[in-house]
Design an enzyme around this catalytic site. Structure first.
Site, PDB file in Angstrom:
ATOM      1  N   ARG A 198       0.844  -1.200   0.000  1.00 52.72           N
ATOM      2  CA  ARG A 198       0.000   0.000   0.000  1.00 52.72           C
ATOM      3  C   ARG A 198       0.878   1.248   0.000  1.00 52.72           C
ATOM      4  NH1 ARG A 198      -3.446   1.070   4.386  1.00 52.72           N
ATOM      5  NH2 ARG A 198      -4.849   2.206   3.029  1.00 52.72           N
ATOM      6  N   LYS A 252       3.758  -7.061  11.822  1.00 52.91           N
ATOM      7  CA  LYS A 252       2.999  -7.295  10.586  1.00 52.91           C
ATOM      8  C   LYS A 252       3.303  -8.669  10.003  1.00 52.91           C
ATOM      9  CE  LYS A 252       1.749  -5.058   6.256  1.00 52.91           C
ATOM     10  NZ  LYS A 252       1.369  -3.793   5.675  1.00 52.91           N
ATOM     11  N   ARG A 304      -1.800   5.254  12.445  1.00 48.39           N
ATOM     12  CA  ARG A 304      -0.722   4.521  13.120  1.00 48.39           C
ATOM     13  C   ARG A 304      -0.868   4.662  14.622  1.00 48.39           C
ATOM     14  NH1 ARG A 304       3.458   8.088  14.611  1.00 48.39           N
ATOM     15  NH2 ARG A 304       3.265  10.096  13.587  1.00 48.39           N
TER      16      ARG A 304
HETATM   17  C1  BTN Z   1       0.420  -3.911   2.228  1.00 54.22           C
HETATM   18  O1  BTN Z   1       1.128  -2.925   1.963  1.00 54.22           O
HETATM   19  O2  BTN Z   1       0.187  -4.236   3.386  1.00 54.22           O
HETATM   20  C2  BTN Z   1      -0.180  -4.732   1.111  1.00 54.22           C
HETATM   21  C3  BTN Z   1       0.810  -5.759   0.620  1.00 54.22           C
HETATM   22  C4  BTN Z   1       0.291  -6.589  -0.521  1.00 54.22           C
HETATM   23  C5  BTN Z   1       1.372  -7.466  -1.100  1.00 54.22           C
HETATM   24  C6  BTN Z   1       0.835  -8.437  -2.098  1.00 54.22           C
HETATM   25  S1  BTN Z   1       1.963  -9.743  -2.485  1.00 54.22           S
HETATM   26  C7  BTN Z   1       0.913 -10.280  -3.760  1.00 54.22           C
HETATM   27  C8  BTN Z   1       0.399  -9.033  -4.444  1.00 54.22           C
HETATM   28  N1  BTN Z   1       1.325  -8.580  -5.439  1.00 54.22           N
HETATM   29  C9  BTN Z   1       1.829  -7.379  -5.149  1.00 54.22           C
HETATM   30  O3  BTN Z   1       2.655  -6.760  -5.856  1.00 54.22           O
HETATM   31  N2  BTN Z   1       1.341  -6.942  -3.990  1.00 54.22           N
HETATM   32  C10 BTN Z   1       0.400  -7.888  -3.437  1.00 54.22           C
END
Ligand code: BTN
Length: 324
Positions: free
Chosen positions: A121, A186, A318
């Site tokens: 994100r 996380k 946060r």
């Molecule tokens: C976050 O920032 O918490 C969300 C992370 C999401 C990661 C996943 S891994 C599979 C899919 N492909 C990506 O490039 N991102 C999501």
């Protein structure tokens, strides 16, 4: 020949001589040597010991396409592409969907052993080393107005938290809107993205990153406290976890499309990581105490005697530190 057959042999963690590997795969020793170099480029640590041969110390838990396809539900899954390496499973699916649209109520999935441009994100990178975690994306066509998708990512989070509880992972929490947390760190994240003509429905991509076998001793490139199932003492085959995730995502999205967020909403309370915590809203001059969410999936913050609702698209929250 692709690298998968060789990786499968090496996954046992035993030593294999170049000659034996060549015989098993019907290729020359030189071809094996070249393939080993490519495997190392993926980030796999291949040991080569004179007189013994090659091995991947500790072996590999590869995602087996056959196991995933056998274990996961069939009729609503058009395909599940299991890749060794990709920039991002979500980008891959978005591109594939742009070329070939899916019928309504049918899902396409992509899993990869590694991502070179994994996206998190807010433009962050998602660290995605080979063969250790789950990088999974799901795509489907949502025929309604995009406003009907509010609460989708929270619903997916709840479905994943429940799945993890089912497979014996205790203490999983959800940090609004999209983080899976364990022990305050996380464990995973969810990235929902939309594409296409928003007026006539849109393609939805749900990307899930879940840390499974990543070891703190091997990774120092993540700029926030993180956890993995293995570090929590949970050992689970990634193929099985991936198959369960696919099943549960199909079920959760189907339920969400039919009945919206209403049935997920009461479940949020039991996983709410932010409730009762002192919070600061990033990018806005708001601070207060986490007070749950509302029925639209917005975060509620108690601030100066008022309850303020914040929207996931606008802000992130946060936990405040003493210096705030
Ligand atoms: C976050 O920032 O918490 C969300 C992370 C999401 C990661 C996943 S891994 C599979 C899919 N492909 C990506 O490039 N991102 C999501």
């Amino acid at each position: 020949m692709g690298l998968r057959p060789l990786l499968s042999i090496l996954s046992s963690g035993e030593y294999f001589s170049g000659v034996l590997l060549g015989e098993k795969l019907g290729v020359s020793r030189t071809a094996i040597w070249k393939m080993m170099a490519k495997i190392e480029e993926l980030g796999v640590d291949v040991e080569c010991v004179k007189g013994k041969g090659y091995r991947v110390k500790g072996g590999l838990d590869l995602i087996e396409k056959d196991i995933v396809n056998r274990l996961c539900c069939r009729d609503q899954v058009a395909f599940c592409d299991v890749l060794l390496d990709v920039e991002s499973t979500s980008s891959y699916l978005m591109e594939k969907m742009a070329r070939n649209a899916l019928a309504d109520n049918v899902f396409g999935f992509c899993l990869s052993e590694r991502q070179t441009k994994g996206r998190g994100r807010r433009g962050r990178q998602w660290v995605s080393p080979f063969g250790q975690n789950i990088y999974l994306s799901a795509s489907y066509f949502f025929p309604g107005d995009v406003s009907g998708l509010a609460g989708l990512s929270l619903s997916i989070g709840i479905a994943i938290a429940e799945l993890l509880m089912d497979v014996g992972v205790s203490g999983v929490q959800l940090k609004w809107p999209n983080d899976l947390i364990i022990g305050g760190k996380k464990l995973g994240g969810i990235l929902v993205e939309l594409s296409g003509e928003m007026t006539q429905g849109c393609m939805v991509s749900i990307g899930i990153g879940l840390n499974v076998g990543m070891r703190a001793s091997e990774i120092d490139t993540i700029d926030q406290p993180w956890a993995s199932l293995i570090e929590e003492g949970v050992s689970i085959r990634r193929s099985q976890l991936a198959a369960k995730l696919i099943e549960d995502i199909v079920a959760a999205v189907t339920q969400f499309n039919e009945r919206g967020f209403a049935e997920f909403f009461p479940l949020w309370q039991q996983y709410d990581y932010l409730k009762g915590k002192q919070l600061a809203v990033v990018g806005a001059d708001i601070s207060g105490i986490g007070a749950g969410i509302n029925e639209s999936g917005e975060m509620l913050i108690q601030s100066n005697g008022q309850i303020i609702s914040v929207n996931a698209g606008e802000v992130s929250v946060r936990v405040a530190t003493n210096s705030d």
